[in-house]
Design a protein around this motif. Structure first.
Motif, PDB file in Angstrom:
ATOM      1  N   ILE A 457       0.890  -1.183  -0.096  1.00 30.70           N
ATOM      2  CA  ILE A 457       0.062   0.080  -0.047  1.00 30.70           C
ATOM      3  C   ILE A 457       0.928   1.325   0.074  1.00 30.70           C
ATOM      4  O   ILE A 457       1.820   1.211   0.719  1.00 30.70           O
ATOM      5  N   VAL A 458       0.364   2.369  -0.692  1.00 32.56           N
ATOM      6  CA  VAL A 458       1.065   3.657  -0.605  1.00 32.56           C
ATOM      7  C   VAL A 458       0.021   4.572  -0.385  1.00 32.56           C
ATOM      8  O   VAL A 458      -1.069   4.574  -1.086  1.00 32.56           O
ATOM      9  N   VAL A 459       0.362   5.480   0.452  1.00 29.97           N
ATOM     10  CA  VAL A 459      -0.482   6.562   0.877  1.00 29.97           C
ATOM     11  C   VAL A 459       0.189   7.891   0.667  1.00 29.97           C
ATOM     12  O   VAL A 459       1.153   8.123   1.306  1.00 29.97           O
ATOM     13  N   GLU A 464      -4.417  15.711  -0.135  1.00 27.73           N
ATOM     14  CA  GLU A 464      -5.443  14.863   0.469  1.00 27.73           C
ATOM     15  C   GLU A 464      -4.885  13.497   0.607  1.00 27.73           C
ATOM     16  O   GLU A 464      -3.933  13.078  -0.341  1.00 27.73           O
ATOM     17  N   ALA A 465      -5.508  12.515   1.253  1.00 25.40           N
ATOM     18  CA  ALA A 465      -4.929  11.216   1.784  1.00 25.40           C
ATOM     19  C   ALA A 465      -5.205  10.265   0.415  1.00 25.40           C
ATOM     20  O   ALA A 465      -6.699  10.115   0.049  1.00 25.40           O
ATOM     21  N   SER A 474      -5.342   0.392  -8.055  1.00 26.22           N
ATOM     22  CA  SER A 474      -6.472   1.016  -7.582  1.00 26.22           C
ATOM     23  C   SER A 474      -6.037   2.155  -6.803  1.00 26.22           C
ATOM     24  O   SER A 474      -4.907   2.222  -6.097  1.00 26.22           O
ATOM     25  N   LYS A 475      -6.794   3.191  -6.803  1.00 34.81           N
ATOM     26  CA  LYS A 475      -6.598   4.392  -5.532  1.00 34.81           C
ATOM     27  C   LYS A 475      -8.153   4.643  -4.757  1.00 34.81           C
ATOM     28  O   LYS A 475      -8.997   4.760  -5.308  1.00 34.81           O
ATOM     29  N   ILE A 476      -7.943   5.175  -3.734  1.00 30.95           N
ATOM     30  CA  ILE A 476      -8.942   5.687  -2.899  1.00 30.95           C
ATOM     31  C   ILE A 476      -8.444   6.969  -2.253  1.00 30.95           C
ATOM     32  O   ILE A 476      -7.504   6.943  -1.575  1.00 30.95           O
ATOM     33  N   ALA A 477      -9.043   7.828  -2.544  1.00 32.31           N
ATOM     34  CA  ALA A 477      -8.439   9.216  -1.746  1.00 32.31           C
ATOM     35  C   ALA A 477      -9.672   9.746  -1.026  1.00 32.31           C
ATOM     36  O   ALA A 477     -10.948   9.978  -1.429  1.00 32.31           O
ATOM     37  N   PHE A 478      -9.254  10.348   0.197  1.00 35.56           N
ATOM     38  CA  PHE A 478     -10.004  10.838   1.039  1.00 35.56           C
ATOM     39  C   PHE A 478     -10.109  12.364   0.947  1.00 35.56           C
ATOM     40  O   PHE A 478      -9.047  13.002   1.082  1.00 35.56           O
ATOM     41  N   LEU A 479     -11.060  12.809   0.580  1.00 41.05           N
ATOM     42  CA  LEU A 479     -11.238  14.415   0.296  1.00 41.05           C
ATOM     43  C   LEU A 479     -11.444  15.163   1.613  1.00 41.05           C
ATOM     44  O   LEU A 479     -11.814  14.372   2.624  1.00 41.05           O
ATOM     45  N   GLN A 480     -11.764  16.462   1.521  1.00 45.22           N
ATOM     46  CA  GLN A 480     -12.151  17.233   2.624  1.00 45.22           C
ATOM     47  C   GLN A 480     -13.490  16.743   3.045  1.00 45.22           C
ATOM     48  O   GLN A 480     -13.693  16.765   3.919  1.00 45.22           O
ATOM     49  N   GLU A 481     -14.452  16.453   1.994  1.00 52.15           N
ATOM     50  CA  GLU A 481     -15.526  16.009   2.308  1.00 52.15           C
ATOM     51  C   GLU A 481     -15.735  14.492   1.514  1.00 52.15           C
ATOM     52  O   GLU A 481     -15.960  14.384   0.392  1.00 52.15           O
ATOM     53  N   GLY A 482     -15.600  13.541   2.180  1.00 53.58           N
ATOM     54  CA  GLY A 482     -16.013  12.201   1.708  1.00 53.58           C
ATOM     55  C   GLY A 482     -14.478  11.709   0.969  1.00 53.58           C
ATOM     56  O   GLY A 482     -13.394  11.953   1.384  1.00 53.58           O
ATOM     57  N   PHE A 483     -14.695  10.665   0.099  1.00 49.48           N
ATOM     58  CA  PHE A 483     -13.607  10.053  -0.759  1.00 49.48           C
ATOM     59  C   PHE A 483     -13.833   9.967  -1.917  1.00 49.48           C
ATOM     60  O   PHE A 483     -15.147   9.725  -2.686  1.00 49.48           O
ATOM     61  N   SER A 484     -12.969   9.597  -2.807  1.00 53.44           N
ATOM     62  CA  SER A 484     -13.123   9.076  -4.146  1.00 53.44           C
ATOM     63  C   SER A 484     -12.379   7.877  -4.510  1.00 53.44           C
ATOM     64  O   SER A 484     -11.466   7.445  -3.603  1.00 53.44           O
ATOM     65  N   GLY A 508     -12.167  -2.872 -18.224  1.00 54.92           N
ATOM     66  CA  GLY A 508     -12.171  -1.545 -18.126  1.00 54.92           C
ATOM     67  C   GLY A 508     -11.821  -0.894 -16.882  1.00 54.92           C
ATOM     68  O   GLY A 508     -10.821  -1.286 -16.413  1.00 54.92           O
ATOM     69  N   LYS A 509     -12.431   0.332 -16.672  1.00 54.84           N
ATOM     70  CA  LYS A 509     -11.949   1.100 -15.601  1.00 54.84           C
ATOM     71  C   LYS A 509     -13.186   1.824 -15.043  1.00 54.84           C
ATOM     72  O   LYS A 509     -14.137   2.151 -15.688  1.00 54.84           O
ATOM     73  N   VAL A 510     -12.860   2.163 -13.989  1.00 57.97           N
ATOM     74  CA  VAL A 510     -14.016   2.989 -13.072  1.00 57.97           C
ATOM     75  C   VAL A 510     -13.385   4.086 -12.177  1.00 57.97           C
ATOM     76  O   VAL A 510     -12.365   3.930 -11.626  1.00 57.97           O
ATOM     77  N   LYS A 511     -14.333   5.220 -11.998  1.00 60.03           N
ATOM     78  CA  LYS A 511     -13.975   6.126 -10.855  1.00 60.03           C
ATOM     79  C   LYS A 511     -15.080   6.760 -10.276  1.00 60.03           C
ATOM     80  O   LYS A 511     -16.108   6.617 -10.984  1.00 60.03           O
TER      81      LYS A 511
END
Length: 849
Positions: A457-459, A464-465, A474-484, A508-511
């Motif tokens: 894992i790389v953070v 933003e985290a 894959s990536k998960i980003a923690f935003l100021q409000e919520g995450f992507s 395929g791909k998804v975001k």
């Protein structure tokens, strides 16, 4: 010769006698005293000079001006000079009184008389009562003032003039600090031991010390600015000074002091730590502070330590050790931030065993940080998100934070164990994660689900985290409000994405992103998927879709597809998209929610044989076991279909030959209008009726074989009439009543009314093996039969009881090439005999009528 000797004596006596006379005269004058008002020589000026010899010399000078600078620049240097003169002073002089010795840089007053010793210079003042016994001076120091440090001594001095050794014991005072002191002098080495009474401030003492001793400003800050007290006590201070060169041997200095009601400010703008009693020790050039029972902002920091190393010599610095059982919260962050240490973790609940060591070098400034934090059952805030940990072992080394056996969970989103390095300069974390689970859901639908998964894992949390899972791309980003979240290769996460399984989206791909973990926006590019949708006759295998989830409602939009899903309903709108239907059994859904489907320019493709039905529009609705379907065919006609637990009904109206051909999948009719009614339980058990109007029966194997038979037998011309030839069988109207059970199609009634011939019959077709058995009756010469039938009695003779001319046809074999058999030969032979027979029967017929 005598004269010669006498002359020689006279010549020698004069140079010998004259100095003797002068010396004798000088001694005589000294004994009586010499008093000179003023005189000067070699730029030395003396005002009122008196000298007398009385066993020892007595000197009295009002002022003595010397044209040079004093060699002394400190009290220490003057004391060394005084010690060097002191043996001669006692041996040669009875008394010396000099009002002023004036140098270019200093003025000195000096008095030595009997038991009085007084010296006053720019650097020191000595007022003492001296008693000399056999070369040993015993002195009562009334005042010894070291002016360059405002140090005043009072006590008894024992001093051996010959060995220049001495011992002093007495009291001292300096800058509002008072106490007792003992001094020992040997070989110009001055040893000291001191202790103080309680005093209230170190400020004046430290300010004076800074002016004469090179001390790092940060050291001074810690000694009397960052650490303040209402009461100080010096228990002991001992050391030595080499009076020859001023060396004070810092590594041999030792001391111990105490302070009560202490305030410690780690930084000016921070709240102070409170210490009941502070213990201070000086040893090995270090100043150690034992904080004892202490607290900081309600945190118990007892057992914490602070010490200054290289206090007086070497590259100085301070070590701060904070030992506490507390949260890693804003109170601790305040201390860390003061030294530019920013840990992006804030503990919200629970306890942490913490030990933090800050090693700060003053010049040039450098800080070395080491800390251990062991939280348990705690909540942490990380970039405004709240995480929970059962346990963790966190090590801080300068700009690196090492996580070992660290448990983390975030609600129902994930739970994991991790070990790795958090770089506070690069603002990233690299390590390994043992996922207990990762579960990304929308309402009750699972998007991603991983269990017992080990991955690197790389953070990155510069802004933003962002969590990167390299093995899943894959990536998960923690935003100021919520995450992507983003998955760049769906085939990697396909095994863990139930939402992809439903449509077999394997690549395929998804975001996507969410602001509140309840509402999502997703963009999906699927390059390989399985859906019931078709376009341009081909399965829709690639799709770019936008998915918006608003908590209780999800909207999916793609080219020609709109899907809206809520808790109780599913609405699908299609345009220029075809739909492939599963088997009839798939309609037994029994769903509580309401499903509604609307489509334009859409075909429905049957899964069984690929047959399709083209609609200009249609709609379908399903709730529980109730299904309703209404559609308008592109060519003509419409359909109404209803299904529930008891069965289904279908009404298909106003079809033209093209729509009917599409429905059957075969070109059996040309022109006309068709209506169908069907009723049944399921696709294996139903019955129905087909109505036909104004059409031609064409391209039917049985029909073609019958025409071939008629064309090859000239004697059958009787049955060739308009409406039954190569153009097809002209049907004015017709009905076919049928039923289906499993693979058996039963034709209960076939009634086709043509222009000059009718077909009646029934039969059975096995759709599984293609075998059929159909019996038909062909009635022809309808125009003649109709005319004759209107003549009483004659109609019976020529037409028989049913007023028609007919023949029977049997169709058997298989659907691909059915065998047609007819009784036309028998009818041709038997017709005259039948006419004779009916003629003989005529009387009986008359009477019977």
């Amino acid at each position: 010769m005598i004269n010669s000797i006498s002359k020689m004596i006279r010549q020698l006596w004069i140079p010998i006698l004259l100095p003797g006379i002068v010396f004798f005269t000088f001694i005589t004058a000294l004994i009586h005293g010499i008093n000179i008002d003023k005189f000067s020589f070699a730029n030395i000026y003396i005002d009122r000079f008196y000298i007398k010899l009385d066993k020892k010399l007595i000197v009295d000078i009002n002022s003595l001006t010397l044209p040079k600078s004093s060699s002394s620049n400190s009290a220490r240097e003057e004391l060394v000079t005084l010690l060097s003169y002191l043996p001669w002073l006692d041996r040669l002089f009875e008394s010396i009184s000099i009002g002023k010795i004036i140098y270019e840089n200093e003025t000195i007053s000096f008095l030595f008389k009997k038991d009085i010793f007084y010296l006053d210079s720019n650097y020191m003042t000595i007022d003492a009562a001296i008693k000399s016994i056999d070369g040993e001076i015993k002195t009562q120091i009334k005042q010894l003032l070291v002016k360059d440090f405002n140090l005043e001594l009072r006590g008894i001095l024992d001093f051996d003039i010959l060995s220049e050794e001495g011992f002093f014991e007495g009291e001292f005072s300096t800058y509002e600090i008072e106490g007792k002191i003992a001094l020992r002098l040997k070989d110009r080495m001055l040893s000291y031991v001191a202790k103080s009474d309680r005093f209230s401030s170190l400020d004046s003492f430290m300010e004076a010390l800074e002016s004469i001793v090179e001390i790092e400003p940060e050291i001074s800050d810690w000694i009397y600015k960052k650490i303040t007290s209402s009461s100080y006590l010096l228990k002991s201070l001992k050391g030595k000074i080499d009076l020859k060169n001023g060396e004070y041997f810092p590594y041999e200095m030792e001391g111990e002091a105490f302070a009560k009601d202490v305030k410690v400010k780690f930084e000016e703008h921070l709240p102070a730590a409170n210490i009941e009693e502070l213990s201070i020790k000086l040893k090995n050039n270090q100043l150690l502070f034992d904080l004892g029972k202490s607290s900081y902002e309600g945190i118990d920091i007892s057992g914490s330590d602070v010490y200054i190393y290289n206090l007086l010599k070497g590259k100085a610095g301070i070590v701060v050790i904070i030992d506490a059982n507390t949260r890693l919260d804003e109170r601790v962050h305040q201390i860390l931030n003061a030294y530019d240490i920013k840990i992006p973790l804030t503990q919200l609940s629970g306890k942490t065993k913490a030990k933090l060591k800050l090693d700060i070098e003053f010049s040039p400034f450098h800080i070395d940080t080491h800390g251990i934090f062991i939280p348990q059952n705690s909540q942490f805030a990380f970039l405004d998100e709240v995480f929970y940990t059962k346990h963790s072992f966190i090590t801080l080394k300068n700009s690196d934070i090492y996580l070992d056996n660290t448990h983390l969970s975030y609600g129902s989103l994930f739970e994991l164990y991790t070990q790795g390095t958090l770089d506070l300069e690069e603002l990233n974390y690299m390590g390994n994660v043992d996922l207990e689970f990762l579960n990304i859901k929308s309402e009750d639908e699972t998007i991603i689900e991983l269990e017992k998964y080990l991955t690197p894992i790389v953070v990155d949390f510069k802004e933003e985290a962002t969590i990167t899972l390299p093995e899943l791309n894959s990536k998960i980003a923690f935003l100021q409000e919520g995450f992507s979240f983003r998955a760049n290769d769906l085939k990697l996460i396909y095994p863990y994405a139930p939402i992809l399984h439903e449509f077999e989206i394997k690549s395929g791909k998804v975001k996507g992103k969410t602001e509140d973990y309840k509402k999502y926006e997703i963009e999906l590019l699927a390059s390989s998927l399985k859906t019931p949708f078709y376009k341009d006759g081909k399965p829709l295998q690639s799709l770019l879709a936008n998915i918006v989830n608003e908590g209780e409602k999800t909207d999916i939009k793609a080219d020609g597809i709109k899907i809206s899903k809520s808790k109780n309903s599913l609405n699908i709108v299609l345009e220029n998209i075809d739909l492939k239907s599963e088997s009839d059994e798939s309609l037994n859904l029994n769903v509580d929610s309401f499903l509604n489907l609307e489509a334009k320019n859409s075909s429905i493709i049957l899964n069984e044989d690929g047959k399709s039905f083209d609609f200009s529009k249609y709609s379908a609705s399903l709730q529980k076991d109730n299904l309703t379907f209404n559609g308008s065919f592109k060519n003509s006609g419409f359909i109404n279909f209803k299904k529930n637990l008891s069965g289904f009904t279908a009404s298909i109206k106003e079809l033209n030959d093209l729509s009917f051909k599409e429905l059957l999948g075969k070109n059996l009719f040309n022109e006309g209008e068709f209506n169908i009614e069907i009723k049944g339980h399921n696709s294996n058990f139903y019955s129905g009726k087909l109505d036909l109007k104004d059409t031609y029966l064409v391209e039917m194997k049985a029909y073609n074989n019958l025409i071939a038979l008629l064309n090859t037998v000239p004697s059958l011309a009787l049955f060739k009439s308009p409406g039954f030839d190569e153009k097809g069988y002209k049907i004015g109207s017709g009905d076919v009543v049928f039923s289906m059970k499993d693979d058996i199609l039963t034709l209960h009634l076939i009634e086709l009314k043509g222009a000059s011939a009718d077909i009646l019959g029934k039969g059975v077709v096995n759709l599984k093996d293609g075998l059929l058995q159909v019996d038909l009756k062909l009635k022809t010469l309808k125009d003649i039969s109709s005319f004759i039938g209107k003549i009483p009695l004659i109609n019976h003779i020529f037409l028989g009881d049913d007023n028609s001319i007919s023949t029977a046809i049997k169709i058997s074999g298989n659907l691909e090439d059915p065998k047609v058999e007819t009784e036309v030969f028998q009818d041709v032979v038997m017709t005259p005999l039948n006419i004779l027979k009916r003629t003989l029967e005529l009387p009986f017929k008359i009477f019977s009528d």
